[in-house]
Design a protein around this motif. Structure first.
Motif, PDB file in Angstrom:
ATOM      1  N   LYS A  45       0.847  -1.212   0.000  1.00 32.24           N
ATOM      2  CA  LYS A  45       0.000   0.000   0.000  1.00 32.24           C
ATOM      3  C   LYS A  45       0.873   1.250   0.000  1.00 32.24           C
ATOM      4  O   LYS A  45       0.575   2.231  -0.683  1.00 32.24           O
ATOM      5  N   SER A 154      -8.808 -15.657   8.410  1.00 33.68           N
ATOM      6  CA  SER A 154      -7.777 -16.544   7.849  1.00 33.68           C
ATOM      7  C   SER A 154      -6.544 -15.783   7.402  1.00 33.68           C
ATOM      8  O   SER A 154      -5.545 -16.385   7.025  1.00 33.68           O
ATOM      9  N   GLY A 155      -6.563 -14.455   7.438  1.00 37.47           N
ATOM     10  CA  GLY A 155      -5.451 -13.652   6.938  1.00 37.47           C
ATOM     11  C   GLY A 155      -4.400 -13.398   8.008  1.00 37.47           C
ATOM     12  O   GLY A 155      -4.429 -13.981   9.101  1.00 37.47           O
ATOM     13  N   GLY A 156      -3.458 -12.506   7.683  1.00 35.84           N
ATOM     14  CA  GLY A 156      -2.346 -12.231   8.591  1.00 35.84           C
ATOM     15  C   GLY A 156      -2.820 -11.806   9.968  1.00 35.84           C
ATOM     16  O   GLY A 156      -2.545 -12.459  10.978  1.00 35.84           O
ATOM     17  N   VAL A 157      -3.548 -10.706  10.038  1.00 34.16           N
ATOM     18  CA  VAL A 157      -4.019 -10.201  11.332  1.00 34.16           C
ATOM     19  C   VAL A 157      -5.049 -11.163  11.934  1.00 34.16           C
ATOM     20  O   VAL A 157      -5.003 -11.490  13.125  1.00 34.16           O
ATOM     21  N   SER A 177     -13.652 -16.891   3.616  1.00 35.31           N
ATOM     22  CA  SER A 177     -14.402 -17.483   2.504  1.00 35.31           C
ATOM     23  C   SER A 177     -14.632 -18.980   2.756  1.00 35.31           C
ATOM     24  O   SER A 177     -14.020 -19.578   3.648  1.00 35.31           O
ATOM     25  N   ASN A 180     -11.813 -21.499   3.306  1.00 35.81           N
ATOM     26  CA  ASN A 180     -10.998 -21.436   4.531  1.00 35.81           C
ATOM     27  C   ASN A 180     -11.718 -21.921   5.792  1.00 35.81           C
ATOM     28  O   ASN A 180     -11.208 -21.730   6.897  1.00 35.81           O
ATOM     29  N   TYR A 195     -18.238 -15.764   4.448  1.00 33.42           N
ATOM     30  CA  TYR A 195     -18.866 -14.502   4.023  1.00 33.42           C
ATOM     31  C   TYR A 195     -19.448 -14.616   2.626  1.00 33.42           C
ATOM     32  O   TYR A 195     -20.296 -13.833   2.225  1.00 33.42           O
ATOM     33  N   ALA A 213     -10.752  -7.556  10.800  1.00 28.96           N
ATOM     34  CA  ALA A 213      -9.400  -7.499  10.251  1.00 28.96           C
ATOM     35  C   ALA A 213      -9.435  -7.276   8.748  1.00 28.96           C
ATOM     36  O   ALA A 213      -8.426  -6.914   8.154  1.00 28.96           O
ATOM     37  N   THR A 235      -8.999  -2.644  11.576  1.00 31.04           N
ATOM     38  CA  THR A 235      -7.594  -2.467  11.193  1.00 31.04           C
ATOM     39  C   THR A 235      -7.385  -1.247  10.297  1.00 31.04           C
ATOM     40  O   THR A 235      -6.250  -0.861  10.049  1.00 31.04           O
ATOM     41  N   ALA A 255      -6.884   0.395  14.568  1.00 36.59           N
ATOM     42  CA  ALA A 255      -5.493  -0.016  14.799  1.00 36.59           C
ATOM     43  C   ALA A 255      -4.489   1.009  14.291  1.00 36.59           C
ATOM     44  O   ALA A 255      -4.677   1.613  13.239  1.00 36.59           O
ATOM     45  N   VAL A 257      -0.763   0.008  14.631  1.00 34.12           N
ATOM     46  CA  VAL A 257       0.178  -0.900  15.284  1.00 34.12           C
ATOM     47  C   VAL A 257       1.514  -0.200  15.530  1.00 34.12           C
ATOM     48  O   VAL A 257       1.966   0.596  14.719  1.00 34.12           O
ATOM     49  N   HIS A 300      -6.291 -12.347  -0.300  1.00 33.46           N
ATOM     50  CA  HIS A 300      -6.766 -13.687   0.080  1.00 33.46           C
ATOM     51  C   HIS A 300      -5.625 -14.600   0.516  1.00 33.46           C
ATOM     52  O   HIS A 300      -5.712 -15.821   0.337  1.00 33.46           O
TER      53      HIS A 300
HETATM   54  N1  LIG Z   1      -3.746  -0.002  10.974  1.00 30.62           N
HETATM   55  C1  LIG Z   1      -2.844  -0.923  11.238  1.00 30.62           C
HETATM   56  O1  LIG Z   1      -1.998  -0.732  12.134  1.00 30.62           O
HETATM   57  C2  LIG Z   1      -2.853  -2.228  10.461  1.00 30.62           C
HETATM   58  C3  LIG Z   1      -2.006  -3.257  10.840  1.00 30.62           C
HETATM   59  C4  LIG Z   1      -2.081  -4.470  10.126  1.00 30.62           C
HETATM   60  C5  LIG Z   1      -2.948  -4.597   9.056  1.00 30.62           C
HETATM   61  N2  LIG Z   1      -3.740  -3.544   8.696  1.00 30.62           N
HETATM   62  C6  LIG Z   1      -4.682  -3.676   7.568  1.00 30.62           C
HETATM   63  O2  LIG Z   1      -5.568  -4.741   7.871  1.00 30.62           O
HETATM   64  C7  LIG Z   1      -6.006  -5.379   6.680  1.00 30.62           C
HETATM   65  C8  LIG Z   1      -5.801  -6.881   6.816  1.00 30.62           C
HETATM   66  O3  LIG Z   1      -4.429  -7.186   6.908  1.00 30.62           O
HETATM   67  P1  LIG Z   1      -3.939  -8.691   6.790  1.00 30.62           P
HETATM   68  O4  LIG Z   1      -2.477  -8.702   6.865  1.00 30.62           O
HETATM   69  O5  LIG Z   1      -4.729  -9.536   7.718  1.00 30.62           O
HETATM   70  O6  LIG Z   1      -4.430  -9.014   5.268  1.00 30.62           O
HETATM   71  P2  LIG Z   1      -4.515 -10.410   4.528  1.00 30.62           P
HETATM   72  O7  LIG Z   1      -3.478 -11.317   5.070  1.00 30.62           O
HETATM   73  O8  LIG Z   1      -4.527 -10.096   3.084  1.00 30.62           O
HETATM   74  O9  LIG Z   1      -5.932 -11.062   4.956  1.00 30.62           O
HETATM   75  C9  LIG Z   1      -7.118 -10.698   4.358  1.00 30.62           C
HETATM   76  C10 LIG Z   1      -8.241 -11.536   4.969  1.00 30.62           C
HETATM   77  O10 LIG Z   1      -9.482 -10.949   4.640  1.00 30.62           O
HETATM   78  C11 LIG Z   1     -10.389 -11.978   4.271  1.00 30.62           C
HETATM   79  N3  LIG Z   1     -11.421 -11.369   3.450  1.00 30.62           N
HETATM   80  C12 LIG Z   1     -11.329 -10.922   2.166  1.00 30.62           C
HETATM   81  N4  LIG Z   1     -12.524 -10.405   1.801  1.00 30.62           N
HETATM   82  C13 LIG Z   1     -13.353 -10.520   2.885  1.00 30.62           C
HETATM   83  C14 LIG Z   1     -14.718 -10.195   3.121  1.00 30.62           C
HETATM   84  N5  LIG Z   1     -15.456  -9.603   2.184  1.00 30.62           N
HETATM   85  N6  LIG Z   1     -15.244 -10.454   4.342  1.00 30.62           N
HETATM   86  C15 LIG Z   1     -14.508 -11.031   5.316  1.00 30.62           C
HETATM   87  N7  LIG Z   1     -13.214 -11.388   5.132  1.00 30.62           N
HETATM   88  C16 LIG Z   1     -12.660 -11.130   3.933  1.00 30.62           C
HETATM   89  C17 LIG Z   1      -9.530 -13.026   3.584  1.00 30.62           C
HETATM   90  O11 LIG Z   1     -10.171 -14.299   3.641  1.00 30.62           O
HETATM   91  P3  LIG Z   1     -10.381 -15.184   2.295  1.00 30.62           P
HETATM   92  O12 LIG Z   1      -8.997 -15.417   1.720  1.00 30.62           O
HETATM   93  O13 LIG Z   1     -10.997 -16.444   2.800  1.00 30.62           O
HETATM   94  O14 LIG Z   1     -11.237 -14.372   1.378  1.00 30.62           O
HETATM   95  C18 LIG Z   1      -8.296 -12.984   4.510  1.00 30.62           C
HETATM   96  O15 LIG Z   1      -8.574 -13.772   5.654  1.00 30.62           O
HETATM   97  C19 LIG Z   1      -5.198  -4.747   5.546  1.00 30.62           C
HETATM   98  O16 LIG Z   1      -6.020  -3.765   4.938  1.00 30.62           O
HETATM   99  C20 LIG Z   1      -4.029  -4.087   6.254  1.00 30.62           C
HETATM  100  O17 LIG Z   1      -3.495  -3.001   5.546  1.00 30.62           O
HETATM  101  C21 LIG Z   1      -3.712  -2.375   9.369  1.00 30.62           C
END
Ligand SMILES: NC(=O)c1ccc[n+]([C@@H]2O[C@H](COP(=O)([O-])OP(=O)(O)OC[C@H]3O[C@@H](n4cnc5c(N)ncnc54)[C@H](OP(=O)(O)O)[C@@H]3O)[C@@H](O)[C@H]2O)c1
Length: 311
Positions: A45, A154-157, A177, A180, A195, A213, A235, A255, A257, A300
């Motif tokens: 980003k 299922s994602g990072g956070v 999804s 997962n 979802y 998240a 987040t 968040a 972080v 994803h």
């Molecule tokens: N502000 C902060 O300090 C901070 C810190 C960390 C992260 N973030 C932000 O938080 C977000 C998530 O980060 P991440 O690392 O966890 O990303 P990620 O690893 O890409 O995980 C994305 C997750 O979202 C799910 N997802 C996608 N579409 C969805 C929907 N419509 N409804 C519900 N779940 C859905 C995916 O599941 P499926 O694969 O099953 O679709 C996957 O589990 C990002 O935008 C990141 O920039 C912000």
């Protein structure tokens, strides 16, 4: 040393694998020879100039991305007493500082912790940013015996959010999804919801804490499924979401972080004891960072994506 850098804002094709000068530690800094570095959405980003408020950050180009890494201390500054060359460490600092997509990372000693025994460099490097995001959002909230809904579980956070939520005593429902659902159960979710199931909204029950998240649903949309006085944690901080919560009597946290020695130490303890287990979906050699970013940009990824720098 070799590093990944970009000279202008744009997509993964602009990530160069190239030579940069070796870092030298200041008095309170350490140089880490990196074994592995975590990939986070904030990295691409920032590169795309897409981070809300990015214009405020004035990122200086050329820029070496990367906020977190695990490796071996190579050199320490004159005032560093806590670490010595040869120590295995995990480091995390602001993504705006960058520098982890490289053979060596320079950071303050305060951003480092000893690497937990029993887990790999790849797993260790994957944890700080995403796990601390989930932890710092939930820290201090009443979670014991409460119902926690994690969207993007299922994602990072999210995959750390599920595990940390359970450690903090919550009954966890995870949302991802359909593909997962088994993964969410293995993470320890009491219930898993898809979802992309047409009946998703009807399957939602009532929750005390919502950790979105995936920034996928607003507090206004989720309000019918939030108990009185529930908390909404996001987040991607949003004034609109803050207003929606305030209007309905919900707690709100967005968040931001940050590296905190105390929180990092707590996390390392959980990793050491196996109470929190990072899931690394895929690793890429440093040279293939562009591929790693392409995967992260799909939104994803399952668990975390990691760059392997050296073995
Ligand atoms: N502000 C902060 O300090 C901070 C810190 C960390 C992260 N973030 C932000 O938080 C977000 C998530 O980060 P991440 O690392 O966890 O990303 P990620 O690893 O890409 O995980 C994305 C997750 O979202 C799910 N997802 C996608 N579409 C969805 C929907 N419509 N409804 C519900 N779940 C859905 C995916 O599941 P499926 O694969 O099953 O679709 C996957 O589990 C990002 O935008 C990141 O920039 C912000």
């Amino acid at each position: 040393m070799k590093a990944i850098l970009y000279r202008k804002f744009g997509g993964p094709e602009g990530l160069e694998y190239t030579d940069v000068s070796d870092p030298k530690p200041g008095s309170h800094e350490v140089v880490i020879r990196i074994r592995a570095a975590g990939v986070n959405p904030v990295d691409w980003k920032l590169h795309r100039g897409k981070l809300p408020g990015a214009f405020l950050f004035r990122l200086k180009l050329p820029f070496v991305p990367g906020a977190e890494a695990a490796g071996i201390v190579e050199e320490v500054g004159s005032q560093v007493k806590e670490l010595a060359p040869g120590d295995e460490v995990v480091a995390f600092h602001s993504a705006l500082q960058g520098g982890a997509y490289a053979e060596k990372m320079l950071t303050s000693v305060d951003n480092c912790q000893k690497k937990p025994a029993g887990i790999s460099f790849e797993e260790s490097a994957s944890a700080p940013l995403a796990a601390l995001t989930a932890y710092q959002l939930m820290k201090g909230l009443q979670t014991s015996g409460k119902r926690l809904l994690v969207l993007g579980a299922s994602g990072g956070v999210g995959h750390f959010g599920v595990q940390i939520g359970k450690l903090l005593g919550a009954d966890v429902t995870g949302v991802a999804s359909a593909r997962n659902q088994e993964f969410l159960k293995k993470l320890g979710c009491e219930a898993a919801l898809a979802y992309d199931d047409p009946n998703f909204s009807e399957s939602l029950e009532a929750y005390d804490v919502v950790l979105d998240a995936a920034a996928s649903r607003s507090p206004a949309e989720l309000a019918p499924h939030m108990n009185k006085g529930a908390s909404y944690l996001n987040t991607l901080p949003s004034p609109a979401h803050w207003m929606q919560c305030k209007f309905r009597g919900f707690g709100y946290r967005g968040a931001m972080v940050r590296s905190s020695p105390e929180d990092m130490a707590t996390l390392m303890g959980w990793l050491e004891k196996g109470e929190v287990r990072p899931v690394v979906e895929k690793t890429f050699p440093l040279e293939q960072t562009a591929e790693a970013h392409r995967l992260s940009e799909t939104g994803h990824a399952r668990g975390k994506i990691v760059l392997v720098v050296s073995s």
